[in-house]
Design a protein around this motif. Structure first.
Motif, PDB file in Angstrom:
ATOM      1  N   UNK A 384       0.863  -1.172   0.000  1.00  0.00           N
ATOM      2  CA  UNK A 384       0.000   0.000   0.000  1.00  0.00           C
ATOM      3  C   UNK A 384       0.908   1.234   0.000  1.00  0.00           C
ATOM      4  N   UNK A 385       0.945   2.005  -1.073  1.00  0.00           N
ATOM      5  CA  UNK A 385       1.895   3.116  -1.174  1.00  0.00           C
ATOM      6  C   UNK A 385       1.505   4.319  -0.311  1.00  0.00           C
ATOM      7  N   UNK A 386       2.493   5.009   0.207  1.00  0.00           N
ATOM      8  CA  UNK A 386       2.283   6.289   0.871  1.00  0.00           C
ATOM      9  C   UNK A 386       2.169   7.380  -0.187  1.00  0.00           C
ATOM     10  N   UNK A 387       1.877   8.600   0.238  1.00  0.00           N
ATOM     11  CA  UNK A 387       1.828   9.714  -0.709  1.00  0.00           C
ATOM     12  C   UNK A 387       3.185   9.885  -1.391  1.00  0.00           C
ATOM     13  N   UNK A 388       4.256   9.729  -0.614  1.00  0.00           N
ATOM     14  CA  UNK A 388       5.603   9.848  -1.191  1.00  0.00           C
ATOM     15  C   UNK A 388       5.858   8.744  -2.206  1.00  0.00           C
ATOM     16  N   UNK A 389       5.361   7.539  -1.920  1.00  0.00           N
ATOM     17  CA  UNK A 389       5.512   6.433  -2.868  1.00  0.00           C
ATOM     18  C   UNK A 389       4.758   6.719  -4.164  1.00  0.00           C
ATOM     19  N   UNK A 390       3.558   7.299  -4.045  1.00  0.00           N
ATOM     20  CA  UNK A 390       2.762   7.622  -5.232  1.00  0.00           C
ATOM     21  C   UNK A 390       3.487   8.650  -6.102  1.00  0.00           C
ATOM     22  N   UNK A 391       4.127   9.624  -5.457  1.00  0.00           N
ATOM     23  CA  UNK A 391       4.907  10.619  -6.190  1.00  0.00           C
ATOM     24  C   UNK A 391       6.065   9.940  -6.920  1.00  0.00           C
ATOM     25  N   UNK A 392       6.749   9.031  -6.212  1.00  0.00           N
ATOM     26  CA  UNK A 392       7.860   8.297  -6.818  1.00  0.00           C
ATOM     27  C   UNK A 392       7.392   7.465  -8.001  1.00  0.00           C
ATOM     28  N   UNK A 393       6.246   6.806  -7.852  1.00  0.00           N
ATOM     29  CA  UNK A 393       5.708   5.967  -8.924  1.00  0.00           C
ATOM     30  C   UNK A 393       5.427   6.788 -10.177  1.00  0.00           C
ATOM     31  N   UNK A 394       4.812   7.962  -9.990  1.00  0.00           N
ATOM     32  CA  UNK A 394       4.534   8.829 -11.134  1.00  0.00           C
ATOM     33  C   UNK A 394       5.823   9.270 -11.810  1.00  0.00           C
TER      34      UNK A 394
END
Length: 466
Positions: A384-394
């Motif tokens: 389950x990604x954090x907000x920071x993970x979502x930014x990294x993914x993008x």
């Protein structure tokens, strides 16, 4: 010709409200040569106003009575399936369908139901095909008429691909029908906006007709008294206010979105916002053909799952280590109205060959993860990604695409998402991700790349993307 169209509408069981007679009258008007007076026709109305109702009547009349060739296009495949189902209620699912109205079904010569090749052929030579829009659609027919349903999501590139199919119109009487709601803020779609601008200009070309219902300002979109003035079907009692109320409350907090979707409010031209993050040209540069992908040796595999912001659809991408760079595909993009248990099973049986699955979305993600854990998938498989993970993914999928460090095969949903998704803010530290009407597929690709690069699991067997 309007009287004939109205008689036909009654034959197929479609009532026509007073306001709905106007577009049918405009679309069916002919000149002294028997040609359409209006070759380009736009209809902009709020949601829950029955905007596809007239288009269905007109298309059925064209193919069944006039023997025309018609292409019906939508932005999303789920909408294509919905419209196909509505036409099947009129025409039947096949020639000789015992459950279909005999007077209509006897005119059906053939019907194809293979995915992305859905079509009907009629005994009078008429043809009705359905297509989800892409920038490089390959179609075998020449068409007399194209219907652009969900026209607010139509890009100029897609129109440039499809419009030429009417150049050799079998009846030498082509027509383009655009039906939709106002184009949303941040959307890269531009064709409906430009058509409206021409219609409202001082000197629109005389082949264009435009019918619009909507509010002039955002105001208070929760004020129900305003709804009757902008939604003609609500004013005429053709739809129930409870249905409109349900849709509006489902978007509570999104004032501008409600005004656009349910009050028909159009943004001023300067508010039609920014360009896509990746764009069509860059995305095409990283495309490889399916046969090359099928023979590619692949290493570690991971999945990315993204539920759309409104929870109405879910996209699943797969990323795999390739010989020189990651390879991504989109095997799953479906409406959540079908339920998620099929997706749960699909991901669970692949836990032995994939390192992880990264699941994101406010609606649906929690349930999906819980169901996977109930099935006993390996520890560390679900992320389950954090907000920071979502930014990294993008950033991962954006940077890889711009640098040519990924590959993918042609896929209408993923291609459109990469070509049109824009920037949206994430968190309060300047982070960003993908946004727009169709961002979920490219977001899923980013999540799959994130899972591939960050997971510590290494399943004991290698696999091929399917």
């Amino acid at each position: 010709m309007l009287d004939e169209v109205l008689d036909f509408a009654a034959l197929i069981g479609y009532g026509v409200g007073e306001w709905q007679m106007t577009p049918l009258a405009d679309w069916s008007r002919i000149d002294s040569r028997g040609k359409w007076v209006h070759r380009r026709c736009g209809l902009s109305v709020p949601r829950q106003a029955g905007k596809s109702h007239d288009a269905i009547i007109w298309v059925a009349f064209l193919v069944l009575i006039m023997g025309y060739s018609v292409l019906w296009t939508d932005h999303n495949y789920s909408t294509t399936c919905e419209m196909l189902a509505r036409f099947r209620k009129i025409l039947g699912k096949r020639a000789g369908d015992p459950d279909a109205p005999r007077a209509i079904n006897r005119r059906v010569k053939d019907a194809k139901s293979k995915t992305a090749q859905e079509s009907f052929e009629f005994t009078n030579g008429g043809v009705l095909c359905f297509s989800t829009r892409t920038d490089s659609a390959s179609l075998g027919y020449s068409f007399d008429v194209i219907v652009y349903d969900e026209a607010q999501l139509l890009t100029k590139a897609q129109a440039q691909t499809l419009n030429p199919t009417t150049t050799h119109s079998p009846h030498k009487n082509s027509q383009l029908i655009y039906v939709g709601t106002p184009t949303r803020a941040g959307s890269a779609a531009d064709r409906f906006v430009e058509l409206r601008a021409e219609a409202w200009s001082d000197a629109p070309d005389d082949d264009l007709c435009w019918l619009e219902y909507g509010a002039d300002e955002v105001g208070d979109p929760m004020d129900e008294s305003r709804w009757y003035g902008v939604n003609p079907s609500l004013a005429e009692g053709l739809v129930e206010i409870e249905d409109v109320r349900t849709g509006v409350r489902g978007m509570k907090g999104d004032t501008l979105g409600i005004a656009q979707e349910y009050l028909g409010y159009w943004l001023p031209p300067q508010e039609q916002v920014e360009p896509p993050l990746i764009g069509e040209d860059l995305w095409r540069e990283t495309e490889i053909n399916p046969s090359a992908a099928a023979s590619m040796p692949l290493g570690k595999v991971a999945f990315g799952v993204k539920f759309s912001s409104d929870g109405s659809s879910v996209s699943v991408a797969v990323a795999a280590e390739g010989p020189r760079c990651p390879h991504v595909e989109l095997p799953f993009c479906e409406p959540t109205s079908k339920g998620i248990m099929q997706l749960v099973a699909w991901l669970a049986v692949r836990a032995s060959m994939a390192c992880s699955v990264c699941v994101d979305g406010k609606s649906g993600a929690g349930l999906l993860c819980s169901e996977l854990e109930e099935l006993g998938v390996p520890k560390g498989y679900v992320i389950r990604p954090t907000a920071a993970d979502a930014v990294t993914a993008a950033s991962l999928v954006h940077d890889a695409a711009r640098a040519g460090r990924l590959t993918h095969i042609p896929c209408p949903a993923l291609d459109l998402s990469a070509a049109t998704s824009t920037r949206r803010a994430i968190g309060h530290a300047g982070g960003w991700g993908f946004g727009g009407e169709n961002s979920s597929p490219i977001e899923a690709a980013g999540l799959a790349l994130f899972a591939l690069s960050s997971s510590r699991r290494t399943p004991g067997r290698k696999a091929t993307v399917h």
